[in-house]
Design an enzyme around this catalytic site. Structure first.
Site, PDB file in Angstrom:
ATOM      1  N   GLU A 288       2.853  -1.816  -0.529  1.00 57.33           N
ATOM      2  CA  GLU A 288       1.779  -0.892  -0.859  1.00 57.33           C
ATOM      3  C   GLU A 288       0.512  -1.114  -0.266  1.00 57.33           C
ATOM      4  O   GLU A 288       0.415  -2.137   0.831  1.00 57.33           O
ATOM      5  CB  GLU A 288       1.541  -0.751  -2.569  1.00 57.33           C
ATOM      6  CG  GLU A 288       1.091  -2.166  -3.084  1.00 57.33           C
ATOM      7  CD  GLU A 288       0.881  -2.295  -4.493  1.00 57.33           C
ATOM      8  OE1 GLU A 288       1.170  -1.328  -5.355  1.00 57.33           O
ATOM      9  OE2 GLU A 288       0.404  -3.498  -4.984  1.00 57.33           O
TER      10      GLU A 288
ATOM     11  N   ASP B 282      -8.963  -3.337  -5.570  1.00 58.52           N
ATOM     12  CA  ASP B 282      -8.594  -2.166  -4.942  1.00 58.52           C
ATOM     13  C   ASP B 282      -9.766  -1.854  -3.969  1.00 58.52           C
ATOM     14  O   ASP B 282      -9.866  -0.602  -3.713  1.00 58.52           O
ATOM     15  CB  ASP B 282      -7.777  -1.086  -5.366  1.00 58.52           C
ATOM     16  CG  ASP B 282      -6.630  -1.453  -6.201  1.00 58.52           C
ATOM     17  OD1 ASP B 282      -6.077  -2.406  -5.914  1.00 58.52           O
ATOM     18  OD2 ASP B 282      -6.459  -0.652  -7.310  1.00 58.52           O
TER      19      ASP B 282
HETATM   20  O1  FUB Z   1      -4.478  -0.945  -9.127  1.00 64.03           O
HETATM   21  C1  FUB Z   1      -3.497  -0.357  -9.050  1.00 64.03           C
HETATM   22  C2  FUB Z   1      -2.396  -0.667  -8.125  1.00 64.03           C
HETATM   23  O2  FUB Z   1      -2.486  -1.952  -8.017  1.00 64.03           O
HETATM   24  C3  FUB Z   1      -3.063  -0.305  -6.627  1.00 64.03           C
HETATM   25  O3  FUB Z   1      -2.837   1.175  -6.625  1.00 64.03           O
HETATM   26  C4  FUB Z   1      -2.195  -1.159  -5.907  1.00 64.03           C
HETATM   27  O4  FUB Z   1      -2.441  -1.055  -4.633  1.00 64.03           O
HETATM   28  C5  FUB Z   1      -2.322  -2.535  -6.727  1.00 64.03           C
HETATM   29  O5  FUB Z   1      -3.364  -3.087  -6.193  1.00 64.03           O
END
Ligand code: FUB
Length: 320
Positions: free
Chosen positions: A222, A15
């Site tokens: 997301e 991330d």
């Molecule tokens: O790393 C946890 C979660 O997985 C992140 O917040 C999302 O964007 C995905 O990468």
């Protein structure tokens, strides 16, 4: 050349959010733990407990670990899961935004403040009032306003919210119902509070119709990233279960954004997450994959490559 190479070999990292501060690149990733956990659609395998910050002199030099930003136990309101963060600079202070589940199990977004991009950061005792879900991205507009975009469906809980109110009964829209958008809110000058109620970031297709909930190849899931180039706002995001990173553009920071195409095709591993950054006149895409761990979803590694724009502002698709 470090392009597409493992940048942080001493641990797992994911991330990435990346900024140019004082002429250097700073990487603020999640810190995946080297433990065995079973993967599920709720993201229970992402049990991260701390953050580190990395300083990179240039794109030819390996990043240096500047140490831990903070540990879960330093966040009085948080129970678990320090997910994707971001950092912004204003008036010589650095604001680190991060999501975590609170003691009741709801994701909220917290802030930590420092005088230095590499810390030490002091965590605010409460999450941002009115914040929810995950994946904050702080966008600094050139008029001096700062915006926080955020939100992720499924494990990130965004699909449970309508008009900023949680209801367990809500589900991700399906079929031809418009997809949910990420959220955006202007920040107050103190950078620690929303100046307004979060709004939805609507993404339209080229005919002007909202992307549909059933359109999993293009709908928002997301990992928002916002930036401005040649006067145009870009909103880039992950499509989650179809594993694309897509891009969309608008003349207005709040949108609506018009879908443009795929920025990054699926990587090895379930999640796809990224950050676009301009450094010394060139654009770079930071992302993660699970190549080293052979697809273990919570053992990810940060990498980067060049990002190319066409003359009309469209982005050339990256194949990992
Ligand atoms: O790393 C946890 C979660 O997985 C992140 O917040 C999302 O964007 C995905 O990468």
């Amino acid at each position: 050349m470090l392009e597409k190479k493992l940048l942080i070999p001493e641990t797992f990292s994911a991330d990435p959010s990346v900024h140019v501060f004082n002429g250097k690149l700073y990487i603020y990733p999640s810190h995946d733990r080297d433990v065995e956990l079973e993967s599920n659609d709720n993201g229970d395998q992402y049990m991260m407990e701390d953050y580190h910050v990395y300083e990179m002199q240039d794109t030819e030099t390996m990043p240096k670990d500047c140490g831990m930003i903070f540990h879960l136990k330093d966040v009085p309101w948080a129970k678990e899961q320090l997910w994707a963060p971001d950092c912004a600079e204003k008036d010589g202070k650095y604001y680190f935004y991060f999501p975590a589940r609170d003691k009741q199990g709801f994701f909220r977004i917290g802030v930590a403040v420092s005088d230095n991009p590499s810390g030490p950061f002091k965590v605010e005792p409460e999450p941002i009032k009115g914040s929810y879900s995950i994946d904050p991205c702080c966008f600094a507009d050139d008029d001096g306003n700062y915006y926080l975009t955020f939100g992720g469906i499924w494990g990130g809980q965004l699909d449970k919210y309508r008009d900023n109110v949680y209801n367990e009964a809500h589900k991700e829209p399906a079929g031809s119902i418009p997809a949910l958008g990420g959220r955006i809110a202007k920040l107050k000058p103190n950078m620690k509070e929303f100046a307004e109620t979060p709004r939805e970031v609507v993404i339209l297709d080229k005919s002007g119709k909202p992307i549909e909930g059933g359109d999993h190849d293009r709908r928002y899931f997301e990992a928002p990233c916002q930036f401005k180039r040649n006067g145009k706002y870009y909103f880039t995001y992950s499509t989650g279960d179809t594993h694309n990173i897509c891009w969309a553009t608008s003349d207005n920071v709040y949108g609506p954004y018009t879908y443009g195409g795929i920025l990054l095709k699926p990587v090895i591993g379930w999640t796809n997450h990224h950050y676009c950054v301009e450094f010394k006149g060139k654009w770079y895409l930071f992302y993660h994959d699970c190549e080293r761990s052979k697809g273990v979803n919570h053992h990810r590694d940060v990498k980067f490559c060049s990002l190319h724009f066409n003359d009309d502002g469209s982005i050339q698709t990256v194949t990992p």
